[in-house]
Design a protein around this motif. Structure first.
Motif, PDB file in Angstrom:
ATOM      1  N   GLU A  65      22.183  -4.520  13.554  1.00 55.67           N
ATOM      2  CA  GLU A  65      21.095  -4.564  14.529  1.00 55.67           C
ATOM      3  C   GLU A  65      21.598  -5.105  15.856  1.00 55.67           C
ATOM      4  O   GLU A  65      21.052  -4.791  16.920  1.00 55.67           O
ATOM      5  N   ALA A  66      22.648  -5.914  15.789  1.00 53.06           N
ATOM      6  CA  ALA A  66      23.428  -6.320  16.972  1.00 53.06           C
ATOM      7  C   ALA A  66      22.607  -6.950  18.086  1.00 53.06           C
ATOM      8  O   ALA A  66      22.783  -6.658  19.263  1.00 53.06           O
ATOM      9  N   GLY A  67      21.677  -7.817  17.739  1.00 53.58           N
ATOM     10  CA  GLY A  67      20.960  -8.581  18.750  1.00 53.58           C
ATOM     11  C   GLY A  67      19.853  -7.844  19.468  1.00 53.58           C
ATOM     12  O   GLY A  67      19.317  -8.340  20.457  1.00 53.58           O
ATOM     13  N   ILE A  68      19.497  -6.637  18.997  1.00 54.93           N
ATOM     14  CA  ILE A  68      18.480  -5.837  19.694  1.00 54.93           C
ATOM     15  C   ILE A  68      17.145  -6.570  19.728  1.00 54.93           C
ATOM     16  O   ILE A  68      16.484  -6.653  20.770  1.00 54.93           O
ATOM     17  N   SER A  69      16.719  -7.104  18.592  1.00 51.57           N
ATOM     18  CA  SER A  69      15.392  -7.724  18.497  1.00 51.57           C
ATOM     19  C   SER A  69      15.256  -8.900  19.454  1.00 51.57           C
ATOM     20  O   SER A  69      14.304  -8.966  20.241  1.00 51.57           O
ATOM     21  N   ALA A  70      16.211  -9.840  19.401  1.00 54.27           N
ATOM     22  CA  ALA A  70      16.133 -11.021  20.264  1.00 54.27           C
ATOM     23  C   ALA A  70      16.181 -10.638  21.733  1.00 54.27           C
ATOM     24  O   ALA A  70      15.423 -11.171  22.557  1.00 54.27           O
ATOM     25  N   ALA A  71      17.054  -9.695  22.073  1.00 52.38           N
ATOM     26  CA  ALA A  71      17.182  -9.277  23.470  1.00 52.38           C
ATOM     27  C   ALA A  71      15.923  -8.551  23.943  1.00 52.38           C
ATOM     28  O   ALA A  71      15.478  -8.733  25.083  1.00 52.38           O
ATOM     29  N   SER A  94      13.773   1.638  25.140  1.00 56.09           N
ATOM     30  CA  SER A  94      15.200   1.332  25.072  1.00 56.09           C
ATOM     31  C   SER A  94      15.560   0.695  23.742  1.00 56.09           C
ATOM     32  O   SER A  94      16.576   1.039  23.122  1.00 56.09           O
ATOM     33  N   ALA A  95      14.700  -0.224  23.284  1.00 57.17           N
ATOM     34  CA  ALA A  95      14.931  -0.870  21.984  1.00 57.17           C
ATOM     35  C   ALA A  95      14.936   0.169  20.872  1.00 57.17           C
ATOM     36  O   ALA A  95      15.776   0.116  19.963  1.00 57.17           O
ATOM     37  N   LYS A  96      13.994   1.124  20.931  1.00 61.11           N
ATOM     38  CA  LYS A  96      13.935   2.174  19.910  1.00 61.11           C
ATOM     39  C   LYS A  96      15.238   2.969  19.859  1.00 61.11           C
ATOM     40  O   LYS A  96      15.768   3.256  18.772  1.00 61.11           O
ATOM     41  N   ARG A  97      15.749   3.297  21.031  1.00 59.15           N
ATOM     42  CA  ARG A  97      17.005   4.060  21.106  1.00 59.15           C
ATOM     43  C   ARG A  97      18.147   3.308  20.428  1.00 59.15           C
ATOM     44  O   ARG A  97      18.915   3.890  19.640  1.00 59.15           O
ATOM     45  N   PHE A  98      18.245   2.016  20.713  1.00 63.20           N
ATOM     46  CA  PHE A  98      19.303   1.212  20.090  1.00 63.20           C
ATOM     47  C   PHE A  98      19.075   1.034  18.587  1.00 63.20           C
ATOM     48  O   PHE A  98      20.019   1.006  17.804  1.00 63.20           O
TER      49      PHE A  98
END
Length: 511
Positions: A65-71, A94-98
């Motif tokens: 997930e590489a920090g997507i949620s927190a960011a 953008s979050a969805k894309r990542f």
């Protein structure tokens, strides 16, 4: 006037999130006690140890997930505070894309785990094909999260609507326990049990997706987000890695150090209690991150200092009371919980003490750690986070090889102690502008409260013949702890107690 209304709104959100979070922790604790006992009694301690070990491995591969949620949550604070629907849409899209990219990596990693795990670990009688199916079943939550739910969850979290997630999760947990108990009772193989348990996960995802789309009709989850990258995503990953190491490393290390799935099962039962206490204290803090993020985004320094100091008192009171109850009652719990389970020894006083002591150390740093996340200071804390993770792994492995599970727990305690000391000085210097001695005083009162609460019950010795007696002792210890801690903070942290009382009065006055 507008400032007071916003403060009351944040206080109400905090109370709502706290109530549902506490209820979720009660349900999670109950389910966490019921399900392993069913697995142990129907399939044996080795199978329970296998499931516990696999669950932690699945947690690690979720790091893609590489920090997507927190960011994403941090990036949403500003557009939400300004009522900028277009800005919110860009961040969420953008979050969805990542998330989709990470979901693909998660799927590949899950398949790799399903193939490689049987080659590395003694499976306790299960065939590699059955373990393959079991791994994929345990990965179902992560798969659904990446490809369906995650983008909605970050929006609800940033908008201080954690209570919605918590209600949906309560429903999921109850259905999950019912499915496991019923299907295991049919005598089917363990992997079929966890395949059936995917159904409640799907129900939770559907509920949250429908709710979010109805409440946020103005948000376009498919908005053009080209050219926008989530800020501090990779820096947020450092804190996420630490969280995964903190929660999962002890079981993973025990899997290899003890070379016994039965001992992993024993360890996992103690961690049930420890995680229950950890999550119960966390339920007091959940939902406050977005509130502090909102205050920081608005540049309200004085409000931040006052609110954070009051929050520390609440958090440390909960820590002292709940850890005291756990110190007194963890071994009576183990005796009652494992009665009727033959062939494996579960009673280890040293493991019980160290499990709860680690929870106490962990929550001494919780208020400061939460503020670091709310302020988005991921990059500024990368070095400290790396040192903490390295200390945990190094000390746990070295001490674990020497003393087994108690050594592993001692290593975790060392890493917690380092991070607690570091944050005592970092947060005042970089975020609040207060003095470190204030936090040191509040931590000292927390430790003293824990000692005063535990002392009389440890002196008389507590034993329980049944669950009713265990619950009665829990109420007694908790009530005494509340009285002792409130008296201490009222005497030595009068400003914070007065502020909390006034905050509650304002909230009730406007209700």
């Amino acid at each position: 006037m507008a400032s007071n209304k916003k403060e009351v709104s944040r206080s109400r959100a905090f109370m709502s999130n706290t109530f549902w979070s506490l209820l979720l922790q009660v349900v999670t604790l109950a389910v966490g006690f019921i399900v392993p006992q069913v697995i142990i009694k129907v399939y044996g301690s080795e199978t329970n140890g296998l499931v516990s070990s696999l669950t932690q491995f699945v947690g690690y591969i979720s790091l893609v997930e590489a920090g997507i949620s927190a960011a994403a949550v941090f990036a949403l604070y500003d557009p939400i505070s300004r009522g900028d629907a277009k800005g919110v849409s860009v961040v969420v899209s953008s979050a969805k894309r990542f998330y989709y990219k990470s979901g693909f990596l998660f799927t590949v990693a899950a398949l790799a785990l399903a193939v490689l795990y049987p080659l590395l670990i003694d499976l306790g009688g299960l065939s590699p094909s059955r373990v393959f199916v079991l791994v994929l079943s345990l990965c179902a939550t992560g798969f659904l999260d990446f490809f369906t739910l995650a983008k909605y969850r970050v929006l609800l979290t940033a908008d201080q609507k954690n209570w919605v997630i918590q209600i949906a999760t309560i429903i999921y947990k109850i259905l999950y326990a019912i499915v496991v108990v019923v299907v295991a009772g049919l005598g089917v193989s363990v992997e079929i049990v966890y395949l059936a348990a995917i159904v409640p996960i799907v129900i939770r995802s559907v509920v949250l997706i429908v709710y979010t789309r109805r409440v946020f009709p103005e948000v376009d989850f498919c908005a053009d987000s080209s050219g926008f990258n989530l800020p501090q995503r990779w820096d947020a990953l450092y804190l996420q890695i630490l969280g995964a190491i903190q929660n999962g490393a002890p079981i993973i290390i025990a899997t290899f150090v003890t070379d016994s799935l039965s001992m992993v099962s024993v360890f996992s039962i103690y961690l049930l209690v420890a995680n229950g206490v950890r999550n119960a204290v966390s339920s007091v803090t959940q939902g406050t991150q977005a509130s502090f993020g909102d205050v920081i985004a608005r540049g309200q320094s004085e409000t931040l200092r006052a609110a954070f100091s009051e929050f520390q008192v609440v958090s440390y009171t909960a820590t002292a009371v709940l850890c005291s109850v756990a110190f007194v009652l963890i071994m009576p719990f183990i005796t009652l919980y494992t009665s009727g389970i033959d062939g494996v020894r579960y009673y280890y006083t040293s493991i019980g003490f160290l499990c709860i002591f680690e929870v106490l150390l962990y929550h001494l740093k919780t208020p400061q750690g939460l503020l670091v996340i709310a302020a988005g200071m991921y990059r500024e804390t990368r070095v400290q986070t790396t040192i903490q993770a390295a200390l945990l792994l190094l000390c746990s492995i070295v001490l674990g090889l020497q003393w087994g599970v108690p050594g592993i727990l001692a290593g975790v305690c060392i890493s917690d102690l380092y991070r607690t000391v570091d944050l005592i000085f970092f947060v005042p210097a970089r975020i609040t502008g207060t003095k470190p001695r204030h936090t040191i005083k509040l931590i000292g009162l927390c430790l003293l409260g824990c000692l005063i609460t535990c002392a009389p019950f440890m002196a008389i010795g507590v034993s329980c013949r049944n669950w009713f007696e265990w619950l009665a002792w829990g109420v007694a210890v908790g009530a005494w702890g509340l009285v002792a801690c409130f008296a201490m903070y009222a005497l030595f942290a009068r400003t914070e107690i007065t502020g909390l009382v006034e905050r509650i009065k304002r909230m009730l006055h406007r209700s």
